[in-house]
Design a protein around this motif. Structure first.
Motif, PDB file in Angstrom:
ATOM      1  N   ASN A 629       0.844  -1.237  -0.053  1.00  0.00           N
ATOM      2  CA  ASN A 629       0.119   0.079   0.064  1.00  0.00           C
ATOM      3  C   ASN A 629       0.795   1.226  -0.084  1.00  0.00           C
ATOM      4  O   ASN A 629       1.967   1.195   0.532  1.00  0.00           O
ATOM      5  CB  ASN A 629      -0.940  -0.153   1.306  1.00  0.00           C
ATOM      6  CG  ASN A 629      -2.092  -0.961   1.021  1.00  0.00           C
ATOM      7  OD1 ASN A 629      -2.190  -1.460   0.090  1.00  0.00           O
ATOM      8  ND2 ASN A 629      -2.761  -0.915   2.219  1.00  0.00           N
ATOM      9  N   ASN A 667      -5.047   8.010   0.385  1.00  0.00           N
ATOM     10  CA  ASN A 667      -5.749   6.913   1.729  1.00  0.00           C
ATOM     11  C   ASN A 667      -5.749   7.794   2.789  1.00  0.00           C
ATOM     12  O   ASN A 667      -4.668   8.221   3.107  1.00  0.00           O
ATOM     13  CB  ASN A 667      -4.838   5.675   1.567  1.00  0.00           C
ATOM     14  CG  ASN A 667      -5.059   4.730   0.539  1.00  0.00           C
ATOM     15  OD1 ASN A 667      -6.099   4.910  -0.346  1.00  0.00           O
ATOM     16  ND2 ASN A 667      -4.214   3.644   0.615  1.00  0.00           N
ATOM     17  N   GLU A 672      -6.629   0.117   2.660  1.00  0.00           N
ATOM     18  CA  GLU A 672      -7.248   0.728   1.325  1.00  0.00           C
ATOM     19  C   GLU A 672      -8.679   0.254   1.372  1.00  0.00           C
ATOM     20  O   GLU A 672      -8.992  -0.802   1.515  1.00  0.00           O
ATOM     21  CB  GLU A 672      -6.771   0.353   0.038  1.00  0.00           C
ATOM     22  CG  GLU A 672      -5.474   1.183  -0.077  1.00  0.00           C
ATOM     23  CD  GLU A 672      -4.608   0.711  -1.612  1.00  0.00           C
ATOM     24  OE1 GLU A 672      -4.960  -0.314  -1.959  1.00  0.00           O
ATOM     25  OE2 GLU A 672      -4.402   1.723  -2.242  1.00  0.00           O
ATOM     26  N   THR A 677     -10.851   6.348   0.713  1.00  0.00           N
ATOM     27  CA  THR A 677     -10.029   6.985  -0.280  1.00  0.00           C
ATOM     28  C   THR A 677     -10.365   8.456  -0.714  1.00  0.00           C
ATOM     29  O   THR A 677     -11.444   8.512  -1.359  1.00  0.00           O
ATOM     30  CB  THR A 677      -9.673   6.109  -1.347  1.00  0.00           C
ATOM     31  OG1 THR A 677      -9.405   4.775  -1.025  1.00  0.00           O
ATOM     32  CG2 THR A 677      -8.842   6.308  -2.550  1.00  0.00           C
TER      33      THR A 677
END
Length: 739
Positions: A629, A667, A672, A677
């Protein structure tokens, strides 16, 4: 040293080329045509910065650095906004907060910290008048009467101590002058009775003494209705005032003393959390969302008092110059209380349980001392060296409340003592008129002692006290080569270090510790004056790796804040700064950055949100795997630009100025999720005004967020789909004068 992979090089090269060509070719074409069709435009003034602790031409500094000053800085703060207004105004910089005006969090090149703990440590250091502002509460001091704001990207640990692995945001106030009585005044009023008044007066007291007094007053009326209490205009207002007094003593004979005292006081609404404003399965606002209304059954307010003083002394001893910087910063009181669930038992939407909390500081006392000596050689080699000491004593607390009665249900108080010392030095050597090499080294020792002072209705897990100590040597090496009188290229390798961090316990989480993190960064760039100094450009590419990065796990399945370490984080990107005259009356600037970040630790997982739609893998324990991520609050793209056109009118000059800033999606958390988001955000400003008497007076009408863009910029994930939004559109008028 980090070794760039071929993929990294291709990505940086491709994105860098696109960024440069897209931004520069249309502007360069317009400027070339204007050069033929009109008389020559004025040259850009030489920009100097103190990124290397000396005053230098920005073109000759081997660091990716941006400077905000004069009109660019005045325009963005005209609407009475706090320090978060700097977000996106220069490449690779983001600033946000879940506490409103009083607790900003800074990110450079995607690298920052979402920690909302009272004792939070950040990898971006904020330095105000050469004094580090360590506690996040201190970092929110208002912007007024400044000579400029420098943003230094990449590790700066050699010359700037105290947690600078991501970079430095450096504020420098205007200084007293011995030769002239004068000053300025500035007043504006805008939507929601937003009032911004600031000014300064410079008074020569004698041939050796001068004083400068600066002040700021900011106010906004409450304008958000509370539909639960049926109180109109109940929330979102603030009152802020700050003062700074500086006294200069300059008796000659190579000695100079500058004394500075300052204070800040602010009250008003804390961040407004809004229950279920995010449409399930998307990151869109729900249908019918109204930013002027909220249902809230808890108290929402914040109050802060802070103060500080510093003494900067210098002695010119001929061959060397000696500096002493003594600083004190304190927080007398800080309390921020909010309705965290964002609604009431009946809604809006489903709210499983009510949450009202407060966090605060009983007091913070920070002392720092630096002694530094720099050479004044006329030959090829110059150097500087010094020692640094830091001492912080902080007492913080967190409370929980019954949202129905307002009664306190639990209380946890903590104390942290932090002491550190460092020794540092750097050397510049000019091998020729064209080629200069710079190298630096810093050794740091850092010690923290943390303990729980009291716990009322909180059963603490684990030990009540923790101690951490670490030491580290950091270094950097750079080279600058002048291709010709207008173009410099540079390359830099630098390391950085952030001492261990400690987070307070809660009802379900013990005191947590994140071990020290380190960074190695490589960057290269070009800085050039163009078209006979009618324009200038700076372009850089970088690649970094953070080992053992400190990350903050916020929320998930409960209202907690705990620290973890990731094995490593990779970052890479490119940055562009450009400004120039298209004609003598038309000036433009453009900036942009591509910032890629990636967490690399297959063992890391976090608790998932209560009601959101997770898009990451879920492991066998039901936790979210965050390997791969991006870092939270790290937009991949930031783009900004300004344009100013002026024309003679009567005895003065009419002008139009516009500024725009864009960031791509972000984010909110380490995992996520579709709902958490943040959508891309673009905000613009417009200013139309008239100046006369050689620029001595100015009157203008202005707007901020002129498109009225509404975006969710942060969330609360452990209860419902709670979010908070960006600042509303603002229209106002302003008058400025100099004397």
């Amino acid at each position: 040293m980090i070794k760039m992979s071929k993929m990294h090089k291709r990505v940086i090269g491709a994105h860098g080329a696109v960024l440069v060509l897209t931004a520069l070719l249309p502007i360069a074409s317009a400027m070339a045509q204007a050069q033929v069709q009109t008389q020559a435009a004025p040259e850009l003034q030489t920009v100097t910065v103190t990124a290397q602790r000396r005053t230098e031409n920005i073109k000759e500094v081997p660091v990716s650095v941006s400077l905000l000053k004069d009109e660019k800085l005045d325009v963005i703060v005209s609407g009475g906004q706090d320090i978060r207004v700097l977000a996106g105004k220069v490449p690779s910089l983001n600033v946000e907060s879940s506490n409103g005006r009083t607790f900003p969090r800074f990110y450079i090149r995607g690298y920052g910290n979402t920690d909302f703990n009272t004792f939070a440590s950040q990898p971006v250091s904020l330095i105000y008048d050469d004094v580090v502002q360590e506690n996040p509460i201190l970092k929110g001091f208002p912007i007024f009467d400044l000579a400029g704001v420098e943003v230094l990207r990449g590790p700066q640990g050699t010359l700037f101590g105290r947690n600078t692995p991501a970079g430095v945001v450096k504020f420098e106030s205007e200084k007293p002058k011995l030769d002239k009585f004068g000053g300025y005044y500035n007043a504006s009023v805008a939507t929601h009775n937003t009032v911004n008044v600031d000014g300064a007066v410079n008074v020569p007291l004698s041939k050796e003494w001068a004083a400068r007094f600066s002040t700021l007053r900011q106010h906004r009326d409450d304008f958000v209705d509370n539909t639960f209490t049926r109180q109109e205009d109940a929330l979102e207002g603030y009152n802020e005032h700050a003062e700074r007094l500086q006294v200069l003593y300059n008796p000659g004979a190579g000695f100079n003393a500058l004394f500075n005292v300052h204070q800040r006081s602010t009250t008003g609404s804390s961040r407004l959390f809004r229950a279920n404003i995010i449409k399930k399965g998307t990151n869109e606002l729900v249908d019918g969302f109204d930013a002027d209304k909220i249902a809230n059954n808890g108290l929402n307010f914040q109050a802060l008092r802070s103060n500080g003083a510093n003494v900067r002394l210098s002695w010119d001893l001929g061959a060397v110059k000696l500096y002493s910087i003594t600083g004190y910063e304190g927080v007398d009181h800080y309390l921020s209380r909010g309705d965290i669930d964002g609604g009431v038992p009946s809604g809006p939407g489903v709210i499983p349980f009510q949450v009202e909390t407060a966090g605060g500081i009983a007091d913070v006392k920070q002392y720092s001392q630096e002694f530094r000596v720099e050479s004044k050689n006329s030959g090829p080699m110059n150097w500087q060296a010094g020692v640094y000491y830091f001492n912080e004593d902080a007492n913080g607390f967190s409370n929980n409340y019954n949202s129905t009665t307002g009664a306190q249900t639990s209380h946890l108080a903590s104390h942290q003592k932090n002491t550190a010392w460092a020794a540092f030095g750097s050397v510049n050597y000019a091998f020729s008129d064209a080629f200069t090499v710079r190298g630096g080294l810093r050794y740091t020792n850092d010690k923290k002692d943390f303990n729980t002072v009291s716990a009322v209705n909180v059963v603490q897990i684990g030990p009540a006290a923790v101690g951490e100590s670490s030491n580290k040597a950091n270094w950097d090496l750079s080279g600058t080569y002048k291709l010709n009188k207008d173009v410099n290229v540079y390359a830099r390798v630098a390391t950085g270090f952030r001492a261990p961090s400690i987070a307070a316990a809660s009802a379900s989480v013990p005191i947590t510790v994140a071990d020290a993190e380190t960074i190695t960064s490589v960057e290269a760039g070009v800085k050039a004056d163009l078209l006979n100094r009618r324009a200038r450009v700076a372009f850089s590419v970088y690649d970094y790796q953070v080992k053992n990065q400190q990350l903050t796990v916020v929320g998930g399945n409960s209202n907690v804040n705990r620290l973890i370490n990731a094995a490593k984080t990779n970052g890479r990107g490119a940055e562009l700064d450009f400004e120039g005259f298209v004609t003598s009356n038309f000036k433009v600037s453009a900036g942009g950055s591509y910032n890629f970040t990636e967490i690399r630790d297959a063992s890391l997982s976090v608790n998932k949100c209560a009601q959101c739609t997770i898009t990451n893998p879920i492991n066998a324990a039901g936790r979210v795997v965050i390997d791969g991520n991006p870092l939270p609050q790290a937009p991949r793209w930031i783009v900004n630009g300004t344009a100013r056109y002026s024309m003679d009118l009567g005895e003065g000059q009419m002008f139009v100025f516009t500024d725009w800033a864009y960031r791509s999606k972000i984010n909110f958390f380490l995992y996520e999720a579709k709902e958490f988001t943040g959508k891309p955000l673009v905000e613009g400003g417009l200013r139309v005004g008239y100046t006369w008497d050689g620029g001595k007076y100015e009157v203008a009408a202005y707007g901020r967020n002129i498109t009225g863009t509404e975006r969710i910029v942060g969330g609360i994930d452990f209860n419902n789909l709670t979010g908070f939004t960006n600042e509303p559109r603002l229209w106002g008028v302003q008058f400025k004068g100099n004397f």
